[in-house]
Motif scaffolding. Structure first.
Motif, PDB file in Angstrom:
ATOM      1  N   ALA A 112       0.865  -1.162  -0.226  1.00  0.00           N
ATOM      2  CA  ALA A 112       0.122   0.090   0.063  1.00  0.00           C
ATOM      3  C   ALA A 112       0.755   1.296  -0.078  1.00  0.00           C
ATOM      4  CB  ALA A 112      -0.855  -0.112   1.190  1.00  0.00           C
ATOM      5  N   ALA A 113       1.884   1.120   0.616  1.00  0.00           N
ATOM      6  CA  ALA A 113       2.994   2.493   0.935  1.00  0.00           C
ATOM      7  C   ALA A 113       3.797   2.552  -0.353  1.00  0.00           C
ATOM      8  CB  ALA A 113       3.486   2.353   2.017  1.00  0.00           C
ATOM      9  N   GLY A 114       3.849   1.376  -1.192  1.00  0.00           N
ATOM     10  CA  GLY A 114       4.761   1.474  -2.494  1.00  0.00           C
ATOM     11  C   GLY A 114       6.274   1.315  -2.220  1.00  0.00           C
ATOM     12  N   THR A 115       6.536   0.938  -0.989  1.00  0.00           N
ATOM     13  CA  THR A 115       7.968   0.800  -0.533  1.00  0.00           C
ATOM     14  C   THR A 115       8.567  -0.586  -0.194  1.00  0.00           C
ATOM     15  OG1 THR A 115       7.436   1.053   2.016  1.00  0.00           O
ATOM     16  CG2 THR A 115       7.945   2.867   0.491  1.00  0.00           C
ATOM     17  N   SER A 116       7.455  -1.579  -0.172  1.00  0.00           N
ATOM     18  CA  SER A 116       8.051  -3.181  -0.041  1.00  0.00           C
ATOM     19  C   SER A 116       8.648  -3.525  -1.250  1.00  0.00           C
ATOM     20  CB  SER A 116       6.781  -4.049   0.272  1.00  0.00           C
ATOM     21  OG  SER A 116       6.169  -3.335   1.543  1.00  0.00           O
ATOM     22  N   ASN A 117       9.383  -4.495  -1.132  1.00  0.00           N
ATOM     23  CA  ASN A 117      10.214  -5.163  -2.214  1.00  0.00           C
ATOM     24  C   ASN A 117      10.763  -4.513  -3.257  1.00  0.00           C
ATOM     25  OD1 ASN A 117       9.235  -8.061  -1.515  1.00  0.00           O
ATOM     26  ND2 ASN A 117       7.295  -7.277  -1.841  1.00  0.00           N
TER      27      ASN A 117
END
Length: 69
Positions: free
Chosen positions: A29-34
């Motif tokens: 959702a935040a666009g920062t994972s992986n």
């Protein structure tokens, strides 16, 4: 009745994108994972600007001043 092409283009033009990043999986959702990291030269998010929707398919173009000099 569906939205007109002009209305769709106006909606797309309202989206503000300033950076692009690469992900090896769901960015979440935040666009920062992986987010991808490492490499040589080191990976980093890139500044981008998008063309107007009415000009067909907008293509991201890098605007990094250091690379254009």
């Amino acid at each position: 009745m569906g939205a007109t092409t002009t209305a769709k283009n106006a909606m797309l033009d309202a989206i503000t994108v300033t950076k692009m990043s690469l992900h090896s999986g769901d960015p979440g959702a935040a666009g920062t994972s992986n987010e991808i990291s490492g490499g040589s030269p080191a990976y980093a998010r890139k500044d981008v600007t998008l063309g107007a929707a009415a000009t067909a398919v907008p293509t991201p173009q890098e605007v990094a001043a250091s690379e254009s000099a």
